[in-house]
Design a protein around this motif. Sequence first.
Motif, PDB file in Angstrom:
ATOM      1  N   LYS A  25       0.790  -1.388  -0.139  1.00 47.32           N
ATOM      2  CA  LYS A  25      -0.021   0.186  -0.246  1.00 47.32           C
ATOM      3  C   LYS A  25       1.032   1.401  -0.064  1.00 47.32           C
ATOM      4  N   GLU A  26       0.375   2.242  -0.436  1.00 43.53           N
ATOM      5  CA  GLU A  26       1.121   3.572  -0.588  1.00 43.53           C
ATOM      6  C   GLU A  26       1.037   4.176   0.705  1.00 43.53           C
ATOM      7  N   ASP A  27       2.041   4.792   1.107  1.00 38.56           N
ATOM      8  CA  ASP A  27       2.104   5.604   2.592  1.00 38.56           C
ATOM      9  C   ASP A  27       2.511   6.919   2.459  1.00 38.56           C
ATOM     10  N   SER A 119       5.234  -2.457  24.059  1.00 37.85           N
ATOM     11  CA  SER A 119       6.458  -2.059  24.729  1.00 37.85           C
ATOM     12  C   SER A 119       6.823  -0.604  24.811  1.00 37.85           C
ATOM     13  N   PRO A 120       7.496  -0.113  25.707  1.00 43.37           N
ATOM     14  CA  PRO A 120       7.865   1.443  25.969  1.00 43.37           C
ATOM     15  C   PRO A 120       8.004   2.221  24.544  1.00 43.37           C
ATOM     16  N   ILE A 121       8.895   1.387  23.671  1.00 43.99           N
ATOM     17  CA  ILE A 121       9.341   2.150  22.597  1.00 43.99           C
ATOM     18  C   ILE A 121       8.253   2.512  21.577  1.00 43.99           C
ATOM     19  N   SER A 122       7.104   1.648  21.800  1.00 37.57           N
ATOM     20  CA  SER A 122       5.826   1.540  20.873  1.00 37.57           C
ATOM     21  C   SER A 122       5.028   2.868  21.261  1.00 37.57           C
ATOM     22  N   LYS A 123       5.235   3.501  22.371  1.00 38.00           N
ATOM     23  CA  LYS A 123       4.756   4.653  22.970  1.00 38.00           C
ATOM     24  C   LYS A 123       5.033   5.937  22.575  1.00 38.00           C
ATOM     25  N   VAL A 124       6.586   5.994  22.087  1.00 35.74           N
ATOM     26  CA  VAL A 124       7.103   7.237  21.700  1.00 35.74           C
ATOM     27  C   VAL A 124       7.372   7.391  20.101  1.00 35.74           C
ATOM     28  N   VAL A 125       6.723   6.673  19.309  1.00 30.29           N
ATOM     29  CA  VAL A 125       6.957   6.892  17.901  1.00 30.29           C
ATOM     30  C   VAL A 125       5.607   7.105  17.299  1.00 30.29           C
ATOM     31  N   ASP A 126       5.625   7.730  16.071  1.00 33.19           N
ATOM     32  CA  ASP A 126       4.405   7.770  15.349  1.00 33.19           C
ATOM     33  C   ASP A 126       3.732   6.725  14.669  1.00 33.19           C
ATOM     34  N   GLN A 127       4.556   5.593  14.423  1.00 34.82           N
ATOM     35  CA  GLN A 127       4.195   4.510  13.618  1.00 34.82           C
ATOM     36  C   GLN A 127       5.029   3.076  14.320  1.00 34.82           C
ATOM     37  N   VAL A 149      15.857  -8.550   9.344  1.00 33.50           N
ATOM     38  CA  VAL A 149      16.517  -8.430   8.182  1.00 33.50           C
ATOM     39  C   VAL A 149      15.315  -8.472   6.956  1.00 33.50           C
ATOM     40  N   LEU A 150      14.212  -8.980   6.930  1.00 32.70           N
ATOM     41  CA  LEU A 150      13.478  -9.187   6.170  1.00 32.70           C
ATOM     42  C   LEU A 150      12.477  -7.981   6.335  1.00 32.70           C
ATOM     43  N   GLN A 151      12.078  -7.696   7.546  1.00 33.78           N
ATOM     44  CA  GLN A 151      11.288  -6.536   7.692  1.00 33.78           C
ATOM     45  C   GLN A 151      11.813  -5.153   7.197  1.00 33.78           C
ATOM     46  N   MET A 152      13.074  -5.198   7.270  1.00 33.38           N
ATOM     47  CA  MET A 152      13.811  -4.086   6.777  1.00 33.38           C
ATOM     48  C   MET A 152      13.814  -3.837   5.416  1.00 33.38           C
ATOM     49  N   MET A 153      14.006  -5.142   4.627  1.00 26.52           N
ATOM     50  CA  MET A 153      13.813  -5.149   3.110  1.00 26.52           C
ATOM     51  C   MET A 153      12.303  -4.897   2.611  1.00 26.52           C
ATOM     52  N   LEU A 154      11.369  -5.094   3.280  1.00 24.36           N
ATOM     53  CA  LEU A 154      10.039  -5.056   2.810  1.00 24.36           C
ATOM     54  C   LEU A 154       9.512  -3.459   3.284  1.00 24.36           C
ATOM     55  N   LEU A 155      10.261  -2.873   4.201  1.00 27.38           N
ATOM     56  CA  LEU A 155      10.139  -1.548   4.408  1.00 27.38           C
ATOM     57  C   LEU A 155      10.839  -0.829   3.218  1.00 27.38           C
ATOM     58  N   GLY A 156      11.785  -1.198   2.735  1.00 25.29           N
ATOM     59  CA  GLY A 156      12.534  -0.824   1.435  1.00 25.29           C
ATOM     60  C   GLY A 156      11.553  -0.635   0.108  1.00 25.29           C
ATOM     61  N   ILE A 157      10.811  -1.909  -0.003  1.00 19.11           N
ATOM     62  CA  ILE A 157      10.002  -2.271  -0.989  1.00 19.11           C
ATOM     63  C   ILE A 157       8.706  -1.373  -0.914  1.00 19.11           C
ATOM     64  N   GLY A 160       9.664   2.232  -1.778  1.00 18.84           N
ATOM     65  CA  GLY A 160      10.022   2.479  -3.245  1.00 18.84           C
ATOM     66  C   GLY A 160       8.668   2.601  -3.858  1.00 18.84           C
ATOM     67  N   PHE A 161       7.539   1.688  -3.348  1.00 21.36           N
ATOM     68  CA  PHE A 161       6.210   1.732  -3.748  1.00 21.36           C
ATOM     69  C   PHE A 161       5.374   3.057  -3.667  1.00 21.36           C
ATOM     70  N   SER A 162       5.669   3.493  -2.414  1.00 23.54           N
ATOM     71  CA  SER A 162       4.953   4.661  -2.101  1.00 23.54           C
ATOM     72  C   SER A 162       5.503   5.702  -2.775  1.00 23.54           C
ATOM     73  N   LYS A 163       6.846   5.772  -3.138  1.00 28.51           N
ATOM     74  CA  LYS A 163       7.559   6.825  -4.011  1.00 28.51           C
ATOM     75  C   LYS A 163       7.143   6.810  -5.500  1.00 28.51           C
ATOM     76  N   GLN A 164       6.397   5.727  -5.938  1.00 32.00           N
ATOM     77  CA  GLN A 164       6.254   5.244  -7.017  1.00 32.00           C
ATOM     78  C   GLN A 164       7.316   4.941  -8.018  1.00 32.00           C
ATOM     79  N   LYS A 165       8.508   4.600  -7.545  1.00 34.35           N
ATOM     80  CA  LYS A 165       9.876   4.293  -7.800  1.00 34.35           C
ATOM     81  C   LYS A 165       9.780   2.718  -8.270  1.00 34.35           C
ATOM     82  N   LEU A 166       8.861   2.080  -7.700  1.00 32.69           N
ATOM     83  CA  LEU A 166       8.590   0.729  -7.851  1.00 32.69           C
ATOM     84  C   LEU A 166       7.195   0.267  -8.597  1.00 32.69           C
TER      85      LEU A 166
END
Length: 349
Positions: A25-27, A119-127, A149-157, A160-166
């Motif tokens: 999905k586009e974000d 967790s505590p970190i979940s309460k101090v971020v936007d997403q 590793v996989l989640q960071m790769m999927l974040l990259g995808i 890229g899709f959200s920027k319409q580069k992919l």
Amino acid sequence: MVTMLDYINEEEDTLLKILENHTLKEDENLAKIEHLMILATGSSYNACLSAKMFLEKYGDLVVTIEEPYNFNHYGKLVPSVDAVVAVSQSGKSASTIDAIAKIKDQNVFHMALTSDLNSPISKVVDQVIDLQMGIEKVGFVTKGFVSTVLQMMLLGITIGFSKQKLSEKEVNEAKGQLKQVIQQIPEVINKSQNFFNNHQPIFKLGQRFIAIGYGPAWGTAKEFETKFTETVRKPSHGFELEAYMHGPYLEADTQHILFFIENESINSKRSEALRSYMFIYVGDVFTITTKKAEANNTLGLEINCPEWIAPLVLIIPFQIFAFQTALSKGIDLNVRIFDDFDTVLKSKI
């Protein structure tokens, strides 16, 4: 009692579920990212280093990785950074939470990748990005590493899709490559175990372990360092290929066991040259490669994939080696040591 090996054997199913659950999905927040700063330490840092090339390639962005404690006390947010992702499997890393607090009032988008959405970190971020691998009860992270590793790769995808580069087709092709590699994990585990069995006396008697990698496999080498230090508890170090050639090689002697991490790359010839040179100066030299084995001291995984995907599986042999070497040395990994460490040092909230 659950062991490292149990979690290693769950890696294929876990990664396939993460891949299957990934929603394209586009974000609009992700579409704005040109310079992403990652806050991570330990195995999380190593995982992000392993995924950095993929993330930059598919996300069409620049990635900077910072140790949160050092950043919090000595670092400065670069003006070009427009988003930050804090990586903490437990979500309780005090230094990472403090680093987010330091830049909370700045005009950047904050994310957290964690296994605990409460967790505590979940309460101090936007997403919050769910690591989707549950809580790993063994302190020597394995399944959590490859999931990161996989989640960071999927974040990259997704970026890229959200920027319409992919295009959607390119996204599906990339995810198809990831799936093909993940499905080979059981065979990688089997080959790694057989390789260890064939060389067990060397691992058992080893006193100094060094891994050398290039490109994304630098992250693999650093995670080797972390895992062997935690479990085998002998001097262990992971080097980037060229960095090893600028001084560290001078300590080499017959007690050293060297692991060369290799895959299809323009740098493979340089790694092969160093490996051939060091062979006569150290105790043993092993090669872990995505290609076919051509010698008894080579673990050939025979996986056809580009080097930016290879870290998903290249770490698995070292996870097996760490667990089995510790056992062969008589180390009971179920017995906790330094049990009051987090309490005294306040490293976790």
